[in-house]
Design a protein around this motif. Structure first.
Motif, PDB file in Angstrom:
ATOM      1  N   ASP A   1       7.399  16.153   5.955  1.00 41.08           N
ATOM      2  CA  ASP A   1       7.857  14.623   6.714  1.00 41.08           C
ATOM      3  C   ASP A   1       6.912  14.388   7.825  1.00 41.08           C
ATOM      4  O   ASP A   1       6.880  13.181   8.271  1.00 41.08           O
ATOM      5  CB  ASP A   1       9.231  14.698   6.952  1.00 41.08           C
TER       6      ASP A   1
ATOM      7  N   ALA B   1      11.864  -1.086   8.097  1.00 43.55           N
ATOM      8  CA  ALA B   1      12.726  -0.546   7.163  1.00 43.55           C
ATOM      9  C   ALA B   1      13.344   0.634   7.702  1.00 43.55           C
ATOM     10  O   ALA B   1      14.472   0.848   7.507  1.00 43.55           O
ATOM     11  CB  ALA B   1      11.696  -0.112   5.990  1.00 43.55           C
TER      12      ALA B   1
ATOM     13  N   THR C   1      11.649   3.209   1.816  1.00 43.87           N
ATOM     14  CA  THR C   1      12.656   3.330   2.870  1.00 43.87           C
ATOM     15  C   THR C   1      13.184   2.016   2.733  1.00 43.87           C
ATOM     16  O   THR C   1      14.681   2.010   2.811  1.00 43.87           O
ATOM     17  CB  THR C   1      11.801   3.390   4.157  1.00 43.87           C
TER      18      THR C   1
ATOM     19  N   ASN D   1       0.788  -1.180   0.017  1.00 43.37           N
ATOM     20  CA  ASN D   1      -0.246  -0.096  -0.040  1.00 43.37           C
ATOM     21  C   ASN D   1       0.865   1.329  -0.004  1.00 43.37           C
ATOM     22  O   ASN D   1       1.957   1.102   0.171  1.00 43.37           O
ATOM     23  CB  ASN D   1      -0.933   0.033   1.142  1.00 43.37           C
ATOM     24  N   PRO D   2       0.299   2.504  -0.423  1.00 44.02           N
ATOM     25  CA  PRO D   2       1.134   3.751  -0.142  1.00 44.02           C
ATOM     26  C   PRO D   2       1.431   3.766   1.308  1.00 44.02           C
ATOM     27  O   PRO D   2       0.804   3.522   2.102  1.00 44.02           O
ATOM     28  CB  PRO D   2       0.032   5.002  -0.538  1.00 44.02           C
ATOM     29  N   ASN D   3       2.703   4.230   1.322  1.00 45.83           N
ATOM     30  CA  ASN D   3       3.108   4.574   2.786  1.00 45.83           C
ATOM     31  C   ASN D   3       3.412   3.403   3.650  1.00 45.83           C
ATOM     32  O   ASN D   3       3.235   3.748   4.995  1.00 45.83           O
ATOM     33  CB  ASN D   3       2.156   5.424   3.516  1.00 45.83           C
ATOM     34  N   CYS D   4       3.740   2.311   3.163  1.00 42.14           N
ATOM     35  CA  CYS D   4       4.139   1.119   4.194  1.00 42.14           C
ATOM     36  C   CYS D   4       5.565   1.069   4.213  1.00 42.14           C
ATOM     37  O   CYS D   4       5.920   0.192   4.891  1.00 42.14           O
ATOM     38  CB  CYS D   4       3.274   0.091   3.579  1.00 42.14           C
ATOM     39  N   GLY D   5       6.199   1.905   3.716  1.00 42.03           N
ATOM     40  CA  GLY D   5       7.853   1.816   3.782  1.00 42.03           C
ATOM     41  C   GLY D   5       8.612   1.377   2.579  1.00 42.03           C
ATOM     42  O   GLY D   5       9.694   0.811   2.746  1.00 42.03           O
ATOM     43  N   LYS D   6       7.963   1.004   1.396  1.00 39.62           N
ATOM     44  CA  LYS D   6       8.611   0.646   0.410  1.00 39.62           C
ATOM     45  C   LYS D   6       9.988   1.252  -0.229  1.00 39.62           C
ATOM     46  O   LYS D   6      10.713   0.606  -0.258  1.00 39.62           O
ATOM     47  CB  LYS D   6       7.799   0.455  -0.900  1.00 39.62           C
TER      48      LYS D   6
ATOM     49  N   GLY E   1       8.497   9.829   1.223  1.00 42.08           N
ATOM     50  CA  GLY E   1       7.819  10.859   1.472  1.00 42.08           C
ATOM     51  C   GLY E   1       6.548  10.710   2.120  1.00 42.08           C
ATOM     52  O   GLY E   1       6.105   9.326   2.004  1.00 42.08           O
TER      53      GLY E   1
ATOM     54  N   HIS F   1       4.611  11.864  12.633  1.00 37.82           N
ATOM     55  CA  HIS F   1       5.849  11.228  13.329  1.00 37.82           C
ATOM     56  C   HIS F   1       6.883  12.454  13.521  1.00 37.82           C
ATOM     57  O   HIS F   1       6.768  13.481  12.707  1.00 37.82           O
ATOM     58  CB  HIS F   1       6.239   9.936  12.631  1.00 37.82           C
TER      59      HIS F   1
ATOM     60  N   ASN G   1       6.073  -5.088   8.025  1.00 35.88           N
ATOM     61  CA  ASN G   1       6.808  -3.881   8.283  1.00 35.88           C
ATOM     62  C   ASN G   1       6.282  -2.867   9.536  1.00 35.88           C
ATOM     63  O   ASN G   1       5.295  -3.102   9.615  1.00 35.88           O
ATOM     64  CB  ASN G   1       7.083  -3.173   6.907  1.00 35.88           C
ATOM     65  N   MET G   2       7.110  -2.013   9.654  1.00 33.10           N
ATOM     66  CA  MET G   2       6.885  -1.188  10.833  1.00 33.10           C
ATOM     67  C   MET G   2       6.786  -2.008  12.341  1.00 33.10           C
ATOM     68  O   MET G   2       5.894  -1.513  13.005  1.00 33.10           O
ATOM     69  CB  MET G   2       5.491  -0.162  10.600  1.00 33.10           C
TER      70      MET G   2
HETATM   71  P1  GDP Z   1       6.050   4.087   0.484  1.00 34.20           P
HETATM   72  O1  GDP Z   1       5.147   5.120   0.260  1.00 34.20           O
HETATM   73  O2  GDP Z   1       5.617   2.658   0.648  1.00 34.20           O
HETATM   74  O3  GDP Z   1       7.510   4.124  -0.595  1.00 34.20           O
HETATM   75  O4  GDP Z   1       6.762   4.742   2.049  1.00 34.20           O
HETATM   76  P2  GDP Z   1       8.089   5.409   2.505  1.00 34.20           P
HETATM   77  O5  GDP Z   1       9.243   4.560   2.368  1.00 34.20           O
HETATM   78  O6  GDP Z   1       7.951   6.642   1.478  1.00 34.20           O
HETATM   79  O7  GDP Z   1       7.700   5.588   3.865  1.00 34.20           O
HETATM   80  C1  GDP Z   1       6.554   6.428   4.394  1.00 34.20           C
HETATM   81  C2  GDP Z   1       6.760   6.827   6.087  1.00 34.20           C
HETATM   82  O8  GDP Z   1       6.944   5.677   6.719  1.00 34.20           O
HETATM   83  C3  GDP Z   1       8.019   7.571   6.035  1.00 34.20           C
HETATM   84  O9  GDP Z   1       7.966   8.606   6.861  1.00 34.20           O
HETATM   85  C4  GDP Z   1       9.129   6.532   6.520  1.00 34.20           C
HETATM   86  O10 GDP Z   1      10.041   7.120   7.494  1.00 34.20           O
HETATM   87  C5  GDP Z   1       8.171   5.658   7.357  1.00 34.20           C
HETATM   88  N1  GDP Z   1       8.751   4.476   7.738  1.00 34.20           N
HETATM   89  C6  GDP Z   1       9.038   3.491   6.718  1.00 34.20           C
HETATM   90  N2  GDP Z   1       9.296   2.224   7.253  1.00 34.20           N
HETATM   91  C7  GDP Z   1       9.272   2.318   8.595  1.00 34.20           C
HETATM   92  C8  GDP Z   1       9.428   1.470   9.568  1.00 34.20           C
HETATM   93  O11 GDP Z   1       9.810   0.118   9.558  1.00 34.20           O
HETATM   94  N3  GDP Z   1       9.036   1.972  10.811  1.00 34.20           N
HETATM   95  C9  GDP Z   1       8.488   3.090  11.175  1.00 34.20           C
HETATM   96  N4  GDP Z   1       8.272   3.468  12.322  1.00 34.20           N
HETATM   97  N5  GDP Z   1       8.222   4.235   9.967  1.00 34.20           N
HETATM   98  C10 GDP Z   1       8.758   3.698   8.912  1.00 34.20           C
END
Ligand code: GDP
Ligand code: MG
Length: 727
Positions: A369, A146, A17, A10-15, A30, A500, A116-117
């Motif tokens: 952020d 991540a 990162t 999903n969006p914002n799941c940490g891909k 982002g 955060h 993740n997370m």
């Molecule tokens: P994407 O949309 O899946 O590519 O997600 P992003 O990699 O852009 O990450 C979205 C947000 O989640 C960012 O603010 C990251 O710092 C945060 N994030 C990613 N992975 C983790 C994790 O394992 N733990 C925590 N607490 N935050 C995370």
């Protein structure tokens, strides 16, 4: 053979990162769900001899073919056949994330879940029985973070193992009896060219009557499988896609009940903050206050202090020093003038504003952020919807406050052609970082007229930001009432990530990446622009020959600028210098400042005195309001070449590109004319003249376009999107 791993989720799941951690890349992490619609591939670092490629896919909630992100992700998974999918599941949001997981498993490509997370689980009191969950879903699950870089080695090791074994998980029957029977029946009838493992995916999609899959299988809309769909729809009295969606949720609910323990929902801190920040009444006033503070603080306080010092003391000292050194080395006056007035004067005028930009970017990065910015899109959705646009159009605008290029690119996520075009055309009305020096410089010039009254001048930056947003809204209202732009906005569904505390590294990286662009520009485009401007303003035709001129008023630039200046006289800035500066603004908006720096230096005797530049610039504008309209015009006219090129690329149509350019400049001209003529008349700065009438007519025309009833109000349908065209 290289192994190919796709990161999906999903969006914002940490891909992203995770992608960065795995490949050592510096992709943009982002808090903007849905801004990345591009896939990025990199090589796994520490791969111990093996070649492993990792692809970061756009975040999606499902594999339906409705949004651009979905199309990109789905096409990649189905057509490029990665060896294994690492499905990132946000452990704090597991119910929603598993929807996509069930679909990924059906594609027949081996799936490894990265839960993740996990670092947040304890804090949130969530308990997940990973073993049981893995067994139910039929694929391995590895707990990861991540962000904290835990579990990454393990997840990759598992993915490589699964990829080598081609070990697709066991797909369990997740639907209820009759639906499952139909899926099996279709599976059995599918052509044998489809690999066994992928049959379930195709069967479900055929049952849903997914237009793309039906087309891909070479079937017509009414085909031999249609009876299954019809039977299903009759039985459940709903369309097939909804029935299947519902049953997926029922299945996930059941799985979750048995494997996940969550504490009773209480209001989290994020929810509490949101109840204020996204409040119906308070949301917009808070946004205005926040942005006001951001722009105000950036150009005043620390910003001004450093800028004044660089402009007055530092650049002046370098000019003096370079002048002396060159003279001592026996350089000709010409060379001294080129280096001191042209290059140092011009580039220095812009570099002086870098601290202000840095502070602006710092604030914008922090707001982005921590998760505030994305909420603004949500808050603004309520306003925009009123005028026929969705909040999705606001994301490009917010990004444009840094730079218009990524802002325009972010419009890609808007599916409807008309709304995407409208957003592309208007995104650069919001002042980007490069316009900040222009605003700060002109604010200073205006302050010169209002000695003792610095307030209005220091307010220029926040004022211009909101003028930019107002210009977008005005344009949207006017254009949405015309046929090519009419149509209801698409629904805007967005997940708000928890707030955060931003990480210093991410924020500083963003600031540096944005600043770097400006510094490189100063060394390249601006440097060249300064040399050209110095030449054009120092040489001319005098006494029947071509050569160095005494007075820059005799220069080629004065001649050229003077010829066009007549066009701008009704706007209040009819001198050749501001006109020449505006034109150089098309190379880069900071060039307006550097050109002014060159022209001010060339026209003045070089002296150590500090305020020469501002004083020289002041002589080009007869009144405060003339200085203001100059700023206004340069805020609203077409952006710099880089942004124009991005517009052309995103609009993908010559007709619409020229329409956009024409619209931007006519709009800028009309607004500036109205402000100068009518505002000037009210303030007593401009006398009544022919242009007053023209301005009044234009104002009435604009008011009419704004307030006339919408002839397309009752248009029920969404305008067709062309997701494919943009991909
Ligand atoms: P994407 O949309 O899946 O590519 O997600 P992003 O990699 O852009 O990450 C979205 C947000 O989640 C960012 O603010 C990251 O710092 C945060 N994030 C990613 N992975 C983790 C994790 O394992 N733990 C925590 N607490 N935050 C995370
Ligand atoms: Mg991403």
């Amino acid at each position: 053979m290289a192994i190919h791993i796709a990161l999906a989720g999903n969006p914002n799941c940490g891909k992203t990162t995770m992608f960065n951690a795995l490949t050592g890349a510096n992709q943009y992490v982002g808090n903007w769900p849905g801004v990345t619609v591009e896939k990025k591939t990199g090589k796994l670092k520490d791969a111990s001899g093996e070649e492993v490629n990792v692809t970061d896919l756009p975040g999606v909630y499902s594999l339906s073919p409705y949004t651009l992100e979905e199309v990109v992700t789905r096409d990649f998974i189905l057509k490029e056949n990665p060896d294994v999918i690492v499905d990132l599941v946000d452990a704090t949001n597991i119910e929603r994330n598993l929807y996509l997981t069930t679909q990924l498993i059906e594609t027949g490509i081996p799936v490894v879940i990265a839960l993740n997370m996990c670092d947040l689980l304890k804090k949130n009191g969530i308990n997940i029985d990973v073993k049981a969950l893995s067994k139910k879903l039929g694929c391995p699950i590895i707990e990861t973070s991540a962000l904290k870089k835990t579990g990454l080695k393990e997840v990759i090791a598992e993915a490589i193992k699964v990829a080598k074994d081609h070990a697709a998980g066991t797909v369990s029957a997740i639907f209820e009896g009759s639906v499952e029977d139909k899926v099996s029946a279709i599976e059995a009838e599918l052509p044998s060219s489809i690999p066994e493992a992928e049959k379930r995916w195709y069967a479900i999609k055929v049952l849903e009557n997914d237009s793309k899959v039906v087309e891909q299988l070479g079937l017509s809309a009414d085909n031999r499988f249609s009876r299954y769909t019809k039977e299903l729809e009759k039985e459940f009295d709903d369309d097939a896609e909804s029935v299947i969606t519902d049953q997926r949720y029922v299945y996930i609910q059941k799985v979750i009940e048995e494997t996940v323990k969550k504490p009773a929902q209480k209001m989290s801190l994020s929810d509490k903050i949101d109840s204020i920040v996204t409040n119906r009444l308070l949301g917009i006033p808070i946004f205005v206050l926040v942005m006001w503070a951001v722009y105000y603080v950036s150009v005043t306080t620390v910003g001004t202090f450093v800028t004044d010092w660089t402009n007055d003391t530092f650049v002046g000292a370098i000019q003096g020093w370079a002048g002396d050194a060159l003279a001592a080395a026996g350089a000709s006056d010409l060379i001294v003038s080129l280096v001191v007035d042209g290059i140092i004067g011009g580039v220095g005028a812009v570099l002086g504003f870098v601290p202000q930009m840095a502070i602006l970017f710092l604030f914008l990065s922090i707001l982005e952020d921590c998760g505030y910015m994305v909420r603004i899109a949500f808050v603004m959705d309520r306003v925009f919807r009123h005028f026929g646009l969705s909040g999705k159009s606001f994301i490009p605008l917010l990004i444009s406050s840094g730079c218009g290029v990524p802002g325009i690119m972010a419009s890609k996520t808007i599916e409807q052609d008309n709304d995407r075009r409208l957003t592309i055309m208007t995104a650069t009305f919001v002042p980007c970082g490069a316009k900040l020096p222009v605003i700060a410089l002109m604010g200073g010039v205006m302050a010169g007229y209002m000695s003792g009254d610095m307030d209005l001048a220091t307010m220029m930056a926040p004022i211009m930001y909101f003028v930019g947003i107002a210009a977008v809204l005005v344009s949207a209202i006017m254009l949405k009432k015309t046929k090519p732009f009419s149509g209801k906005p698409a629904p805007f569904v967005m997940e708000l990530p928890a707030y955060h505390i931003p990480s210093a590294k991410t924020v500083l990286l963003h600031v540096w990446e944005r600043l770097k662009g400006f510094i490189i520009k100063a060394g390249t485009i601006l440097f060249l622009a300064c040399v050209v401007m110095w030449f054009l303003s120092s040489f001319g035709f005098v006494d029947g020959g071509f050569g160095l001129v005494e007075e820059s008023a005799d220069s080629i630039l004065a001649m050229l600028g003077g010829a066009i200046a007549i066009l701008f006289r009704p706007l209040g800035f009819g001198e050749w210098q501001p006109v020449a500066a505006s034109i150089t603004g098309f190379t880069a908006k900071e060039a307006i400042v550097s050109t002014m720096g060159v022209l001010a230096n060339v026209s003045e005797d070089l002296s150590e005195e500090t305020d020469v530049v501002a004083a020289a610039i002041q002589t080009w504008f007869p009144t405060t309001i003339a200085a203001f309209t100059f700023l206004l015009f340069n805020l609203l006219d077409s952006p710099c070449l880089a942004a124009i090129a991005t517009m052309a690329q995103q609009l993908q149509s010559r007709k619409w590109f020229w329409f956009a350019i024409l619209y931007q400049n006519l709009f800028a001209y009309a607004v500036s004319l109205i402000v100068y003529q009518l505002g000037g008349l009210v303030l007593g700065a401009v006398a009544f003249n022919v242009w007053t009438i023209v301005a009044a007519v234009l104002l009435v025309l604009m008011l009419f376009m704004l307030f006339r009833p919408d002839p397309y109000k009752d248009q029920k349908s969404y305008t067709r999107s062309s997701v494919e065209a943009a991909s």
